[in-house]
Design a protein around this motif. Structure first.
Motif, short mmCIF file in Angstrom:
data_model
loop_
_atom_site.label_atom_id
_atom_site.label_comp_id
_atom_site.label_asym_id
_atom_site.label_seq_id
_atom_site.Cartn_x
_atom_site.Cartn_y
_atom_site.Cartn_z
N ASP A 1 0.84 -1.20 0.00
CA ASP A 1 0.00 0.00 0.00
C ASP A 1 0.87 1.25 0.00
N THR A 2 0.33 2.32 -0.61
CA THR A 2 1.03 3.61 -0.72
C THR A 2 0.12 4.71 -0.19
N PHE A 3 0.70 5.65 0.56
CA PHE A 3 -0.07 6.78 1.09
C PHE A 3 0.78 8.05 0.98
N THR A 4 0.16 9.12 0.50
CA THR A 4 0.83 10.42 0.46
C THR A 4 0.21 11.32 1.51
N THR A 5 1.03 11.70 2.50
CA THR A 5 0.54 12.45 3.65
C THR A 5 0.42 13.93 3.30
N PRO A 6 -0.71 14.55 3.61
CA PRO A 6 -0.84 15.98 3.30
C PRO A 6 0.20 16.81 4.05
N LYS A 7 0.82 17.75 3.36
CA LYS A 7 1.78 18.65 4.00
C LYS A 7 1.07 19.45 5.10
N GLY A 8 1.78 19.61 6.22
CA GLY A 8 1.24 20.42 7.31
C GLY A 8 0.22 19.73 8.18
N VAL A 9 -0.13 18.48 7.88
CA VAL A 9 -1.11 17.74 8.67
C VAL A 9 -0.37 16.83 9.65
N PRO A 10 -0.69 16.86 10.94
CA PRO A 10 -0.02 15.97 11.89
C PRO A 10 -0.24 14.51 11.52
N ARG A 11 0.83 13.72 11.71
CA ARG A 11 0.74 12.29 11.47
C ARG A 11 1.58 11.56 12.51
N GLY A 12 1.08 10.42 12.98
CA GLY A 12 1.82 9.55 13.87
C GLY A 12 1.79 8.14 13.33
N PHE A 13 2.79 7.33 13.68
CA PHE A 13 2.91 5.98 13.14
C PHE A 13 2.94 4.97 14.28
N ARG A 14 2.36 3.80 14.03
CA ARG A 14 2.44 2.69 14.98
C ARG A 14 2.46 1.37 14.20
#
Length: 336
Positions: free
Chosen positions: A298-311
């Motif tokens: 799977d591929t995901f492009t994270t929006p610039k400036g939007v908080p993101r966390g990974f687990r």
């Protein structure tokens, strides 16, 4: 998950292939390959190639899926071309006549192929293989094919126009009046696209054990490591140049993010493009707009400036390849 997040997610199971993306797709041995354009216009010569996410990123993301013994013919690119082996065993082949060296690649390996040289690739494994691909620039230009490709295409009803548009005469398409046909490269052009020395090409290939783990990465913490793969120059987020720097422009960084089962990276913000491709495991990506669950392929492009966390939510942990826009990504901002 909101519609905004869903529109930035490309499931491996939902990839839409093009089976006649290029002028070599009827050549014997190349007629079973599938080409994918995930982000950006790519270099497909077929105007009907499906583009999953057209939004400009400063680089393009694509993919190639090929059954065993399927070959992608010799060609050259105007911008960087990087492959991550997701599935299968592959042979990268160099030279206009495919006789100037090769390298065998296994799952997880990465190669950045220099611009202005002929390359091809073949699935030499026993199962269908998949390559995740990154091309430099919003407009990666057109492909230059070896003369042999043009000879075979003519036999199978495919015509390439100047500018890179493909005409398939077997389905009733015809060359537009006044259109000029793309000619094979001249001897002078072929000389300009000479294969670099073997020792130079060796510096363009990495196995996972050779990735440069950076303990000073802002994402590093217990159970989490971020490793450099392609770093053209020293970056704002604390990465030194290398292991792959390249003597040609990339315009992006490539990293490997590894998380042990249950490990996490707290919410943070980046202001450059970030595309995540999951190679192994299941990655939970949390944002204020909802959660995205990414599985292998799977591929995901994270929006610039939007908080993101990974687990990492899988028992075997996670290995993900991350493309960060620009030669020098900035330090992320962690939320308090």
């Amino acid at each position: 998950m909101t519609a905004m997040l869903a529109n930035r997610l490309i499931r491996y199971a939902d990839l839409l292939p093009c089976k006649n993306a290029f002028v070599d797709t009827r050549s014997p041995g190349s007629d079973q390959k599938e080409n994918f354009t995930l982000i950006g216009p790519g270099v497909s010569e077929n105007p009907n190639q499906h583009v999953h996410i057209p939004e400009p990123h400063g680089f393009n993301i694509g993919g190639a899926r090929q059954p065993p013994r399927c070959l992608n013919s010799q060609h050259s690119h105007e911008t960087a071309e990087v492959f991550v082996v997701h599935k299968g065993r592959w042979r990268m082949i160099f030279g206009v006549n495919a006789d100037e060296g090769d390298v065998t690649m296994e799952e997880g390996d990465v190669i950045s192929i220099p611009i202005h040289m002929f390359r091809g690739f073949e699935n030499i494994g026993e199962e269908t293989g998949f390559l995740f691909a990154v091309l430099g620039g919003d407009d990666p230009g057109k492909v230059t094919w070896s003369p042999r490709v043009f000879d075979l295409a003519k036999q199978y009803g495919l015509v390439l126009l100047e500018g890179g548009r493909l005409v398939d005469t077997t389905v009733g398409e015809s060359v537009p009046p006044g259109a000029k046909l793309q000619q094979p490269p001249s001897a002078a052009e072929i000389a300009r696209l000479a294969t670099p020395p073997r020792e130079a090409l060796a510096s363009c290939v990495l196995k996972p054990k050779q990735f440069a783990v950076n303990p000073r990465s802002p994402l590093a913490r217990e159970g989490v490591e971020e490793a450099a793969i392609i770093t053209p120059q020293a970056t704002g987020d604390g990465f030194a140049p290398g292991p792959i720097k390249g003597w040609w422009p990339h315009g992006f960084n490539l990293r490997c993010l590894r998380l042990e089962s249950g490990a996490f990276v707290p919410p943070h913000i980046r202001n450059e493009e970030e595309v995540i491709f999951v190679h192994r495991g299941v990655l939970q990506l949390a944002t204020p707009q909802g959660e995205v669950i990414l599985g292998p392929g799977d591929t995901f492009t994270t929006p610039k400036g939007v908080p993101r966390g990974f687990r990492a939510s899988s028992s075997n942990g996670v290995a993900a390849y991350v493309v960060r826009g620009g030669d020098s990504p900035a330090m992320p901002s962690f939320l308090s």
